[in-house]
Design a protein around this motif. Structure first.
Motif, PDB file in Angstrom:
ATOM      1  N   GLY A  40       0.999  -1.453  -0.014  1.00 42.13           N
ATOM      2  CA  GLY A  40      -0.099   0.074  -0.155  1.00 42.13           C
ATOM      3  C   GLY A  40       0.531   1.351  -0.210  1.00 42.13           C
ATOM      4  N   VAL A  41       1.878   0.992  -0.685  1.00 47.10           N
ATOM      5  CA  VAL A  41       3.457   1.995  -0.498  1.00 47.10           C
ATOM      6  C   VAL A  41       3.024   3.403  -1.856  1.00 47.10           C
ATOM      7  N   PRO A  42       2.731   4.425  -1.425  1.00 50.17           N
ATOM      8  CA  PRO A  42       2.225   4.949  -3.028  1.00 50.17           C
ATOM      9  C   PRO A  42       3.730   5.083  -3.823  1.00 50.17           C
ATOM     10  N   VAL A  43       3.689   4.938  -4.224  1.00 51.50           N
ATOM     11  CA  VAL A  43       5.538   4.934  -5.457  1.00 51.50           C
ATOM     12  C   VAL A  43       4.780   4.898  -6.872  1.00 51.50           C
ATOM     13  N   ILE A  44       6.641   5.923  -7.927  1.00 55.54           N
ATOM     14  CA  ILE A  44       6.676   5.772  -8.793  1.00 55.54           C
ATOM     15  C   ILE A  44       8.056   6.082  -8.831  1.00 55.54           C
ATOM     16  N   ALA A  45       8.163   6.169 -10.240  1.00 60.52           N
ATOM     17  CA  ALA A  45       9.262   5.884 -10.992  1.00 60.52           C
ATOM     18  C   ALA A  45      10.855   6.888 -11.925  1.00 60.52           C
ATOM     19  N   ARG A  46      11.095   7.731 -11.875  1.00 63.19           N
ATOM     20  CA  ARG A  46      11.255   7.673 -12.903  1.00 63.19           C
ATOM     21  C   ARG A  46      13.048   7.969 -13.766  1.00 63.19           C
ATOM     22  N   LYS A  47      13.488   8.171 -14.878  1.00 63.45           N
ATOM     23  CA  LYS A  47      14.354   7.687 -15.507  1.00 63.45           C
ATOM     24  C   LYS A  47      14.902   8.429 -15.933  1.00 63.45           C
ATOM     25  N   PRO A  48      15.590  10.003 -15.808  1.00 67.67           N
ATOM     26  CA  PRO A  48      15.754  11.398 -16.815  1.00 67.67           C
ATOM     27  C   PRO A  48      16.305  10.776 -18.478  1.00 67.67           C
ATOM     28  N   VAL A  49      17.138   9.943 -18.170  1.00 65.34           N
ATOM     29  CA  VAL A  49      17.546   9.583 -19.091  1.00 65.34           C
ATOM     30  C   VAL A  49      17.971   8.304 -20.243  1.00 65.34           C
ATOM     31  N   GLN A  50      18.040   7.837 -20.948  1.00 66.78           N
ATOM     32  CA  GLN A  50      18.253   6.436 -20.752  1.00 66.78           C
ATOM     33  C   GLN A  50      18.531   6.429 -22.385  1.00 66.78           C
ATOM     34  N   SER A  51      20.060   5.688 -23.056  1.00 63.54           N
ATOM     35  CA  SER A  51      20.424   5.095 -24.356  1.00 63.54           C
ATOM     36  C   SER A  51      20.493   3.462 -24.208  1.00 63.54           C
ATOM     37  N   PHE A  52      20.330   3.480 -25.031  1.00 62.32           N
ATOM     38  CA  PHE A  52      20.391   1.237 -25.520  1.00 62.32           C
ATOM     39  C   PHE A  52      20.423   0.755 -26.298  1.00 62.32           C
ATOM     40  N   ASP A  53      21.097  -0.008 -26.822  1.00 55.20           N
ATOM     41  CA  ASP A  53      20.650  -1.104 -28.002  1.00 55.20           C
ATOM     42  C   ASP A  53      19.153  -1.247 -28.188  1.00 55.20           C
ATOM     43  N   PRO A 112       5.461  13.475  -8.522  1.00 55.16           N
ATOM     44  CA  PRO A 112       4.599  13.772  -7.627  1.00 55.16           C
ATOM     45  C   PRO A 112       4.881  14.123  -6.445  1.00 55.16           C
ATOM     46  N   GLU A 113       3.748  14.936  -5.767  1.00 52.11           N
ATOM     47  CA  GLU A 113       3.931  15.666  -4.563  1.00 52.11           C
ATOM     48  C   GLU A 113       3.509  14.483  -3.109  1.00 52.11           C
ATOM     49  N   VAL A 114       3.443  13.348  -3.632  1.00 53.70           N
ATOM     50  CA  VAL A 114       2.848  12.587  -2.052  1.00 53.70           C
ATOM     51  C   VAL A 114       3.241  11.099  -2.702  1.00 53.70           C
ATOM     52  N   GLY A 115       3.747  10.373  -1.599  1.00 52.86           N
ATOM     53  CA  GLY A 115       4.470   9.016  -2.021  1.00 52.86           C
ATOM     54  C   GLY A 115       6.160   8.686  -2.183  1.00 52.86           C
ATOM     55  N   LEU A 116       7.141   7.580  -2.423  1.00 53.12           N
ATOM     56  CA  LEU A 116       8.291   7.755  -2.667  1.00 53.12           C
ATOM     57  C   LEU A 116       8.703   7.402  -4.365  1.00 53.12           C
ATOM     58  N   VAL A 117       9.694   8.555  -4.890  1.00 56.57           N
ATOM     59  CA  VAL A 117       9.454   8.589  -5.726  1.00 56.57           C
ATOM     60  C   VAL A 117      11.391   7.694  -6.054  1.00 56.57           C
ATOM     61  N   PHE A 118      11.292   6.302  -6.819  1.00 62.55           N
ATOM     62  CA  PHE A 118      12.223   6.120  -7.373  1.00 62.55           C
ATOM     63  C   PHE A 118      13.677   6.911  -8.701  1.00 62.55           C
ATOM     64  N   VAL A 119      14.087   7.598  -8.459  1.00 63.88           N
ATOM     65  CA  VAL A 119      14.912   7.751  -9.637  1.00 63.88           C
ATOM     66  C   VAL A 119      16.505   7.483  -9.779  1.00 63.88           C
ATOM     67  N   GLU A 120      16.573   6.697 -11.549  1.00 68.61           N
ATOM     68  CA  GLU A 120      17.261   6.272 -12.120  1.00 68.61           C
ATOM     69  C   GLU A 120      18.227   6.355 -12.628  1.00 68.61           C
ATOM     70  N   GLY A 121      19.913   6.317 -12.136  1.00 69.63           N
ATOM     71  CA  GLY A 121      20.943   6.605 -13.105  1.00 69.63           C
ATOM     72  C   GLY A 121      20.931   5.738 -13.923  1.00 69.63           C
TER      73      GLY A 121
END
Length: 223
Positions: A40-53, A112-121
């Protein structure tokens, strides 16, 4: 959730990095998102930039979006998808795109203004993220509450973990040994060494990782 001196809401950010590429940080984050949501934990994720095959299967943004049930472009803006498997500033140059700056990436993040935000490098803590910054700088810019460091459980991980932890000394850093097999003698010895000789507390299961994240960053559960 925090507030700045001006009263602006600052989300609780956990920056995700690895000891290097291909250690599974995106898959660990995806599994962790599922475990947190189940609690029940509000969570979101962001990846500011990605490079890939382009022939390498789902991108990091695809995987994270799948865990959240949202569109991949909500995780990483489409104009920050670089179809060259190099560090982002190198990929941008190879594609003839303008140089990247940390200020630009941070300004583009929709948090967002609530929850936990994962920001992946990208890659490890000191891997180039932009022309002027790495993931350590990203954590600083976002005033991250904690850092999740994903490492492989196998040969070479002790050196890799210690170097990464040193680079992240400003933050409460959770070390996760990915692909850990309890019956593997090397994995077990690596875990014991990090715990006993280096006074670290690596985690090896997503369930325990979820508990540790919640303990360090208590969030009101979703209604």
């Amino acid at each position: 959730m925090k507030r700045s001196a001006k009263g602006r809401v600052i989300p609780d950010v956990c920056v995700v990095t690895g000891t290097g590429t291909e250690v599974g940080k995106t898959w660990v984050t995806s599994a962790l998102i599922g475990a947190l949501q189940a609690d029940g934990v509000p969570v979101i994720a962001r990846k500011p930039v990605q490079s890939f095959d382009v022939d390498g299967g789902p991108t990091d943004a695809d995987v994270l979006a799948g865990a959240l049930g949202i569109e991949a472009h909500e995780v990483c803006p489409l104009h920050r998808w670089y179809e060259v498997p190099m560090a982002p500033p190198m990929a941008a140059e190879a594609l003839g795109l303008p140089p990247l700056s940390l200020d630009e990436l941070v300004a583009e993040l929709s948090l967002p203004e609530v929850g936990l935000v994962f920001v992946e490098g990208v890659g490890g803590p000191r891997s180039p993220l932009t022309d002027d910054a790495d993931t350590v700088d990203l954590a600083e810019a976002l005033d991250a509450r904690m850092v999740l460091l994903v490492a492989d459980a196998g040969l070479g991980t002790i050196n890799a973990v210690l170097l990464a932890v040193a680079a992240l000394e400003k933050w409460d850093t959770i070390v996760f040994l990915n692909r850990f097999e309890p019956g593997n003698d090397l994995h077990r010895r690596n875990l014991e060494w990090l715990r006993e000789a280096e006074s670290l507390s690596p985690i090896t299961s997503v369930k325990e990782l979820s508990h540790q994240v919640q303990r360090r960053n208590p969030q009101r559960k979703a209604m």
